[in-house]
Scaffold this motif. Structure first.
Motif, PDB file in Angstrom:
ATOM      1  N   SER A 116       0.806   1.001  -3.230  1.00 48.97           N
ATOM      2  CA  SER A 116      -0.450   1.695  -2.950  1.00 48.97           C
ATOM      3  C   SER A 116      -1.209   0.965  -1.857  1.00 48.97           C
ATOM      4  O   SER A 116      -1.035  -0.237  -1.670  1.00 48.97           O
ATOM      5  CB  SER A 116      -1.319   1.816  -4.200  1.00 48.97           C
ATOM      6  N   ILE A 117      -1.997   1.712  -1.112  1.00 44.80           N
ATOM      7  CA  ILE A 117      -2.912   1.145  -0.132  1.00 44.80           C
ATOM      8  C   ILE A 117      -4.303   1.580  -0.548  1.00 44.80           C
ATOM      9  O   ILE A 117      -4.560   2.768  -0.749  1.00 44.80           O
ATOM     10  CB  ILE A 117      -2.607   1.648   1.297  1.00 44.80           C
ATOM     11  N   ARG A 118      -5.179   0.605  -0.713  1.00 48.37           N
ATOM     12  CA  ARG A 118      -6.546   0.891  -1.146  1.00 48.37           C
ATOM     13  C   ARG A 118      -7.516   0.201  -0.200  1.00 48.37           C
ATOM     14  O   ARG A 118      -7.260  -0.894   0.263  1.00 48.37           O
ATOM     15  CB  ARG A 118      -6.754   0.384  -2.565  1.00 48.37           C
ATOM     16  N   THR A 119      -8.615   0.861   0.069  1.00 50.20           N
ATOM     17  CA  THR A 119      -9.646   0.224   0.878  1.00 50.20           C
ATOM     18  C   THR A 119     -10.604  -0.496  -0.055  1.00 50.20           C
ATOM     19  O   THR A 119     -10.698  -0.184  -1.246  1.00 50.20           O
ATOM     20  CB  THR A 119     -10.417   1.245   1.736  1.00 50.20           C
ATOM     21  N   LEU A 120     -11.305  -1.452   0.493  1.00 50.22           N
ATOM     22  CA  LEU A 120     -12.234  -2.222  -0.328  1.00 50.22           C
ATOM     23  C   LEU A 120     -13.437  -1.394  -0.769  1.00 50.22           C
ATOM     24  O   LEU A 120     -14.194  -1.830  -1.613  1.00 50.22           O
ATOM     25  CB  LEU A 120     -12.673  -3.483   0.411  1.00 50.22           C
ATOM     26  N   ASP A 121     -13.582  -0.163  -0.236  1.00 48.61           N
ATOM     27  CA  ASP A 121     -14.646   0.722  -0.718  1.00 48.61           C
ATOM     28  C   ASP A 121     -14.154   1.608  -1.857  1.00 48.61           C
ATOM     29  O   ASP A 121     -14.781   2.590  -2.210  1.00 48.61           O
ATOM     30  CB  ASP A 121     -15.258   1.551   0.408  1.00 48.61           C
ATOM     31  N   GLU A 122     -13.000   1.264  -2.445  1.00 48.56           N
ATOM     32  CA  GLU A 122     -12.428   1.876  -3.646  1.00 48.56           C
ATOM     33  C   GLU A 122     -11.677   3.180  -3.401  1.00 48.56           C
ATOM     34  O   GLU A 122     -11.217   3.801  -4.321  1.00 48.56           O
ATOM     35  CB  GLU A 122     -13.508   2.070  -4.722  1.00 48.56           C
ATOM     36  N   SER A 123     -11.501   3.621  -2.152  1.00 46.13           N
ATOM     37  CA  SER A 123     -10.640   4.772  -1.935  1.00 46.13           C
ATOM     38  C   SER A 123      -9.199   4.277  -1.869  1.00 46.13           C
ATOM     39  O   SER A 123      -8.951   3.112  -1.603  1.00 46.13           O
ATOM     40  CB  SER A 123     -11.026   5.511  -0.658  1.00 46.13           C
ATOM     41  N   PHE A 124      -8.266   5.140  -2.143  1.00 46.81           N
ATOM     42  CA  PHE A 124      -6.868   4.727  -2.104  1.00 46.81           C
ATOM     43  C   PHE A 124      -5.990   5.925  -1.792  1.00 46.81           C
ATOM     44  O   PHE A 124      -6.404   7.063  -1.903  1.00 46.81           O
ATOM     45  CB  PHE A 124      -6.432   4.093  -3.423  1.00 46.81           C
ATOM     46  N   ARG A 125      -4.745   5.619  -1.421  1.00 46.03           N
ATOM     47  CA  ARG A 125      -3.736   6.662  -1.311  1.00 46.03           C
ATOM     48  C   ARG A 125      -2.422   6.065  -1.804  1.00 46.03           C
ATOM     49  O   ARG A 125      -2.135   4.898  -1.587  1.00 46.03           O
ATOM     50  CB  ARG A 125      -3.619   7.191   0.111  1.00 46.03           C
ATOM     51  N   THR A 126      -1.664   6.846  -2.500  1.00 47.51           N
ATOM     52  CA  THR A 126      -0.373   6.389  -3.007  1.00 47.51           C
ATOM     53  C   THR A 126       0.666   6.608  -1.930  1.00 47.51           C
ATOM     54  O   THR A 126       0.782   7.701  -1.380  1.00 47.51           O
ATOM     55  CB  THR A 126       0.011   7.156  -4.284  1.00 47.51           C
ATOM     56  N   VAL A 127       1.440   5.583  -1.627  1.00 49.80           N
ATOM     57  CA  VAL A 127       2.420   5.661  -0.555  1.00 49.80           C
ATOM     58  C   VAL A 127       3.764   6.158  -1.092  1.00 49.80           C
ATOM     59  O   VAL A 127       4.453   6.912  -0.459  1.00 49.80           O
ATOM     60  CB  VAL A 127       2.579   4.289   0.135  1.00 49.80           C
ATOM     61  N   THR A 128       4.127   5.752  -2.297  1.00 44.78           N
ATOM     62  CA  THR A 128       5.383   6.208  -2.884  1.00 44.78           C
ATOM     63  C   THR A 128       5.077   6.949  -4.191  1.00 44.78           C
ATOM     64  O   THR A 128       4.061   6.728  -4.824  1.00 44.78           O
ATOM     65  CB  THR A 128       6.336   5.038  -3.205  1.00 44.78           C
ATOM     66  N   ALA A 129       5.978   7.809  -4.588  1.00 46.19           N
ATOM     67  CA  ALA A 129       5.802   8.567  -5.831  1.00 46.19           C
ATOM     68  C   ALA A 129       5.992   7.643  -7.033  1.00 46.19           C
ATOM     69  O   ALA A 129       6.723   6.657  -6.971  1.00 46.19           O
ATOM     70  CB  ALA A 129       6.805   9.706  -5.891  1.00 46.19           C
ATOM     71  N   GLU A 130       5.323   7.995  -8.124  1.00 46.60           N
ATOM     72  CA  GLU A 130       5.496   7.226  -9.363  1.00 46.60           C
ATOM     73  C   GLU A 130       6.879   7.510  -9.910  1.00 46.60           C
ATOM     74  O   GLU A 130       7.429   8.590  -9.736  1.00 46.60           O
ATOM     75  CB  GLU A 130       4.439   7.630 -10.379  1.00 46.60           C
ATOM     76  N   ARG A 131       7.425   6.523 -10.583  1.00 47.58           N
ATOM     77  CA  ARG A 131       8.753   6.700 -11.186  1.00 47.58           C
ATOM     78  C   ARG A 131       8.622   6.894 -12.664  1.00 47.58           C
ATOM     79  O   ARG A 131       7.773   6.438 -13.314  1.00 47.58           O
ATOM     80  CB  ARG A 131       9.597   5.461 -10.913  1.00 47.58           C
TER      81      ARG A 131
END
Length: 131
Positions: A116-131
């Motif tokens: 995951s990549i998350r910004t320090l302002d608490e937003s995030f985006r998932t880069v890979t799918a969950e397994r």
């Protein structure tokens, strides 16, 4: 000449800043508890905020929580809960972006392949799918 220090973490949940010259821990951060085991740490630079600040470290706990610490002020600046069960226990953390920039973010990688990549302002985006 500045004193050399090493930052380390352990299975008791403490983040320790040790003095090489004095051969002892000079700062202990966090709460000592088995459920707060720290598995990964990452240098987060200095001055992550535009108003300044001290030297910063990110730590990744086995329960998936990532914490941002100011080792000079001896305090926790932010705490980020895992975004899902798949993102518990980050084995690797990396700071992305420029220190002092507006959009500092961090990447976490887990043993199961979740990233995951998350910004320090608490937003995030998932880069890979969950397994």
């Amino acid at each position: 000449f500045a004193e050399m220090r090493i930052v380390t973490a352990d299975e008791t949940g403490l983040l320790k800043v040790c003095s090489v010259e004095d051969e002892k821990a000079v700062v202990k951060l966090g709460e000592q508890a088995k459920e707060k085991i720290i598995d990964s740490i990452c240098w987060a630079g200095s001055n992550l905020e535009s108003n300044g600040g001290g030297r910063r470290v990110l730590s990744g706990r086995r329960d998936g929580v990532v914490q941002l610490w100011d080792i000079d002020a001896k305090c926790e600046l932010a705490s980020f809960d895992p975004i899902s069960d798949a993102h518990a226990a980050p084995k690797s953390i990396m700071l992305l972006g420029e220190a002092g920039g507006d959009r500092n973010s961090f990447l976490t990688c887990c043993e199961n392949g979740a990233v995951s990549i998350r910004t320090l302002d608490e937003s995030f985006r998932t880069v890979t799918a969950e397994r």
